[in-house]
Design an enzyme around this catalytic site. Structure first.
Site, PDB file in Angstrom:
ATOM      1  N   GLU A 128       0.713  -1.245  -0.054  1.00 19.87           N
ATOM      2  CA  GLU A 128       0.038  -0.227  -0.080  1.00 19.87           C
ATOM      3  C   GLU A 128       0.910   1.130   0.107  1.00 19.87           C
ATOM      4  O   GLU A 128       0.456   2.373  -0.754  1.00 19.87           O
ATOM      5  CB  GLU A 128      -0.705   0.089   1.370  1.00 19.87           C
ATOM      6  CG  GLU A 128      -2.013   0.861   1.462  1.00 19.87           C
ATOM      7  CD  GLU A 128      -3.075   0.760   0.407  1.00 19.87           C
ATOM      8  OE1 GLU A 128      -4.238   0.935   0.767  1.00 19.87           O
ATOM      9  OE2 GLU A 128      -2.960   0.565  -0.852  1.00 19.87           O
ATOM     10  N   THR A 181      -4.255   8.894  -4.970  1.00 23.36           N
ATOM     11  CA  THR A 181      -4.361   9.007  -3.453  1.00 23.36           C
ATOM     12  C   THR A 181      -3.140   9.751  -2.977  1.00 23.36           C
ATOM     13  O   THR A 181      -3.488  10.830  -2.386  1.00 23.36           O
ATOM     14  CB  THR A 181      -3.845   7.620  -2.581  1.00 23.36           C
ATOM     15  OG1 THR A 181      -5.051   6.677  -3.221  1.00 23.36           O
ATOM     16  CG2 THR A 181      -3.721   7.800  -1.277  1.00 23.36           C
TER      17      THR A 181
END
Length: 306
Positions: A128, A181
């Site tokens: 991630e 993101t």
């Protein structure tokens, strides 16, 4: 067992008040992965279908997560990974976390489960970090563990799974635009007024209490975000209209899913969820942007073998 096929579910992170600490797992929306045990050591990504993503192990979220668990286990074998992406990158419903979670889950299964699901969250976070620039578990935790999850702390990692009240449904409107993101994090404030922090702490506590006591009204009152949403909503076309439409049609609460651009609503019961989904769809049509709608119960199982 030398090969495994996996379903890697989509997730909603933050849930308004719980930036980087709260998330939930969705049913029926997710990627699929095939992982094979091979004689040659190392990690190789052999195929990616449905997305233009790098096959190089160190540049791929699944590859980085896989390296983390393999380095910890040090097995006398290697693994090939085949990824069938059905969650679009930059969608705000955990595309990168699905890849990371699927990789570590599959390898752990093929190794005979040397690690617990809680430990798998830590490995998945390494992948991630490649996507977002920092290790956070608000998507990978619910993807691995299922249900609602609370990340109490990161040093050491401390994740609590919370079973969903039975009537909770999630509605997700996913505009067909990409919002990275890293870009979504770039607009966040570097400091928070104390009064806003106090409001947010109260809402996090209220949401957790509401989930445990199955108090739907308390859940709704707590789904408020006074810190992150005001900064990010400008990146999402028609956000305020869609959110207000959801609330006016009976949603418990509505907000930005993860880093966006997806917009979610939590509802009590399928009938209200369907009404809210229809209303949200109509309110977004005027943007001219294509979108997908999802209605889902909360997935209490998480990533699994299929």
């Amino acid at each position: 067992m030398n090969e495994i096929k996996i379903f890697c579910p989509a997730t909603i992170a933050n849930l308004n008040c719980g930036f980087d600490v709260l998330g939930l797992c969705l049913e029926g929306i997710g990627d699929e992965m095939i992982i094979r045990k091979v004689a040659e050591k190392g990690i190789r990504i052999t195929k990616i279908i449905g997305a233009d993503l790098p096959l190089e192990t160190e540049k791929n979220v699944a590859g980085v997560a896989a390296l983390a668990i393999v380095n910890a286990a040090n097995p006398d074998c290697g693994f090939e990974i085949e990824i069938h992406k059905k969650i679009k990158a930059g969608s705000g419903i955990g595309s990168s976390s699905a890849s990371a979670a699927g990789a570590v889950f599959g390898i752990n299964e093929l190794l005979g489960k040397p690690f617990t699901r809680q430990e798998l969250v830590d490995f998945a976070m390494k992948g991630e970090a490649l996507a977002s620039g920092c290790e956070h578990a608000d998507n990978v935790a619910p993807c691995v563990l299922g249900g609602f999850t609370l990340v109490r702390g990161y040093n050491p990692l401390d994740v609590i799974k919370i079973e969903s009240p039975s009537e909770i449904y999630a509605v997700v409107l996913h505009p067909q635009i990409e919002l990275k993101t890293s870009d979504s994090r770039a607009v966040l404030p570097s400091a928070v007024p104390l009064k806003d922090a106090i409001t947010q702490w109260g809402n996090v506590g209220g949401l957790i209490a509401g989930l445990y006591t199955k108090d739907y009204e308390l859940i709704g009152r707590s789904l408020q975000d006074v810190i992150i949403e005001p900064a990010r909503k400008q990146l999402i076309p028609n956000f305020d209209l869609v959110k207000n439409t959801a609330l006016q049609n009976g949603a418990l609460g509505s907000g930005i899913s993860g880093a966006g651009p997806s917009i979610f609503a939590l509802c009590k019961g399928q009938e209200i969820a369907e009404k809210v989904a229809y209303a949200m769809s109509n309110s977004y049509l005027e943007t001219g942007i294509a979108f997908d709608m999802h209605i889902s119960k909360v997935n209490d199982e998480g990533v699994k073998t299929i």
